[in-house]
Design an enzyme around this catalytic site. Structure first.
Site, short mmCIF file in Angstrom:
data_model
loop_
_atom_site.label_atom_id
_atom_site.label_comp_id
_atom_site.label_asym_id
_atom_site.label_seq_id
_atom_site.Cartn_x
_atom_site.Cartn_y
_atom_site.Cartn_z
N THR A 158 0.85 -1.19 0.00
CA THR A 158 0.00 0.00 0.00
C THR A 158 0.88 1.24 0.00
OG1 THR A 158 -0.07 0.11 2.43
CG2 THR A 158 -1.77 -1.20 1.34
N ASP A 179 -0.41 22.27 0.19
CA ASP A 179 0.49 21.22 0.67
C ASP A 179 1.60 21.88 1.49
OD1 ASP A 179 2.51 19.20 0.95
OD2 ASP A 179 1.66 18.14 -0.78
N ARG A 213 -7.47 8.96 3.49
CA ARG A 213 -7.61 8.13 4.69
C ARG A 213 -8.91 8.53 5.37
NH1 ARG A 213 -4.70 5.51 2.49
NH2 ARG A 213 -2.64 4.68 3.03
N ASP A 251 -14.55 7.27 -0.57
CA ASP A 251 -13.94 5.95 -0.72
C ASP A 251 -13.28 5.51 0.58
OD1 ASP A 251 -13.13 3.65 -2.43
OD2 ASP A 251 -11.11 4.37 -1.96
N GLU A 307 -13.77 2.06 9.23
CA GLU A 307 -13.84 0.92 8.31
C GLU A 307 -13.51 -0.39 9.04
OE1 GLU A 307 -11.22 1.46 4.99
OE2 GLU A 307 -12.00 3.43 4.51
N HIS A 313 -13.34 1.63 -0.23
CA HIS A 313 -11.88 1.82 -0.18
C HIS A 313 -11.19 1.07 -1.33
CE1 HIS A 313 -8.46 2.86 2.85
NE2 HIS A 313 -8.05 3.02 1.61
N GLY A 351 -7.93 2.91 -5.43
CA GLY A 351 -6.63 2.56 -6.00
C GLY A 351 -6.54 1.14 -6.52
N TYR A 352 -7.68 0.45 -6.65
CA TYR A 352 -7.66 -0.98 -6.98
C TYR A 352 -7.63 -1.22 -8.49
CZ TYR A 352 -8.23 -2.88 -2.29
OH TYR A 352 -8.02 -3.27 -0.99
#
Length: 360
Positions: free
Chosen positions: A66, A142, A215, A239, A244, A261, A264-265
């Site tokens: 991850t 950022d 997150r 997502d 969770e 979640h 990113g899959y």
């Protein structure tokens, strides 16, 4: 070596069998007793790697397939001689695909809109680059990069440049879309815990779409429910969730896009993550190893016609992924979060002339 690999991590197969004994365990099977004699672990976010799991074990290497590491107690591992590695950036194009596929379905047109990107790292920089291609105005917040780089590069957003970073308050005033792409940091100067807070929602001026594909605890889920009910936020794309897999049923119903979640899959993202873990373990074992399968895409503008033309690029993104289908599946069974995530049918990323598709 005794190696334990989380059972839902793909694209490893028998590639590590030459290093010793390899076992596969489901996330719930990672117990102190199960890992006591292991030398190395390859895990996902569902396995908490800290003293409660690893104290007294032989484990000296932990790799997570991850980008995030908040499930690993990094200081404790370092103090106890355990090498830790992750796969930063492995799924960044897939998360950008998720963000823009969601927005292109929720908005009649994104051209001319302002997107505020909080966290201009691997993921945020690709979200920004694609935003420019789609005719969107991009604001970036950022603070760590602002201290390091001063500004950012609009052609290649991951690099330093002359475009100034802005504050979160600036984004709250001007953005039609706010998307979060930060790690979860619970304290200190760069704390991101509940960054999307009740105070932030009450300061919004344009009733933006809020996206959390970072997150779960980056967004205060209870405050987001209030903001949606009060009309402070026009829509939510969720997502990543607090608690969770036991997520807020109210937010599940209110969110325009609600997924388990899986932003990113992608096939390519999982390939990169597994390859990075394999390479790191081989180096730990004293072998030479390549770093990953394929290369991360460049964030600069592509020359291919379908990449340059905003309409054609948008069509490509829309054709590549439908987040509403994943939303329907999760809403159909509110207790299926973990099952859907563990058995997700991986999708291909959007590919461009600068981002060649990897092999299946």
């Amino acid at each position: 070596m005794n190696i334990i690999i989380e059972s839902h991590i793909p694209y490893i197969g028998d590639t590590l069998d030459d290093l010793g004994s390899v076992r596969r365990l489901a996330p719930e099977e990672f117990t102190p007793e199960a890992v006591a004699d292991a030398d190395a672990l390859i895990v996902r976010t569902r396995t908490r790697c800290d003293a409660s799991l690893l104290s007294g074990s032989k484990v000296r290497f932990v790799a997570t397939a991850t980008i995030g590491t908040d499930h690993i107690d990094l200081p404790w591992c370092a103090a106890n001689g355990i090498t830790t590695v992750s796969a930063p950036g492995c799924n960044a194009p897939a998360v950008a695909q998720y963000v823009w596929a969601s927005l292109l379905r929720l908005l009649p047109s994104v051209e001319g809109k302002t997107i505020g990107i909080v966290g201009l790292g691997h993921v945020g920089s690709i979200v920004a680059a694609w935003g420019f291609r789609l005719g969107v105005r991009v604001l970036a917040c950022d603070p760590p990069r602002q201290r390091r780089d001063g500004g950012w590069n609009t052609v290649s957003p991951y690099e330093a440049g002359g475009e100034p970073f802005v504050s979160l308050a600036h984004i709250a005033r001007e953005a039609d879309i706010i998307t979060f792409h930060t790690p979860l940091i619970r304290s200190g100067e760069d704390c991101t815990f509940h960054m999307a807070s009740r105070d932030l929602f009450r300061s919004l001026l344009r009733k933006p779409i809020i996206i959390n594909a970072a997150r779960g605890a980056v967004a205060d889920n209870a405050a987001l429910v209030e903001a949606l009910k009060e009309g402070l936020v026009s829509a939510a794309v969720m997502d990543c969730w607090e608690g969770e897999p036991s997520i807020s049923p109210e937010l599940l119903e209110l969110a325009a896009v609600a997924t388990p979640h899986i932003a990113g899959y992608s096939i390519e993202g999982k390939q990169r993550a597994s390859a990075a873990c394999i390479a790191a373990l081989r180096r730990f074992a004293g072998q030479e190893a390549v770093d990953a399968v394929g290369e991360m895409p460049a964030a600069s503008t592509c020359t291919d016609a379908q990449d340059v033309d905003p309409a054609l690029f948008g069509q490509r993104i829309l054709a590549s992924y439908d987040p509403f289908a994943d939303t329907e599946r999760l809403r159909a069974d509110k207790s299926s979060f973990e099952t859907l995530r563990n058995n997700y049918l991986l999708r291909h990323e959007v590919w461009t002339s600068r981002h060649p598709r990897l092999k299946d």
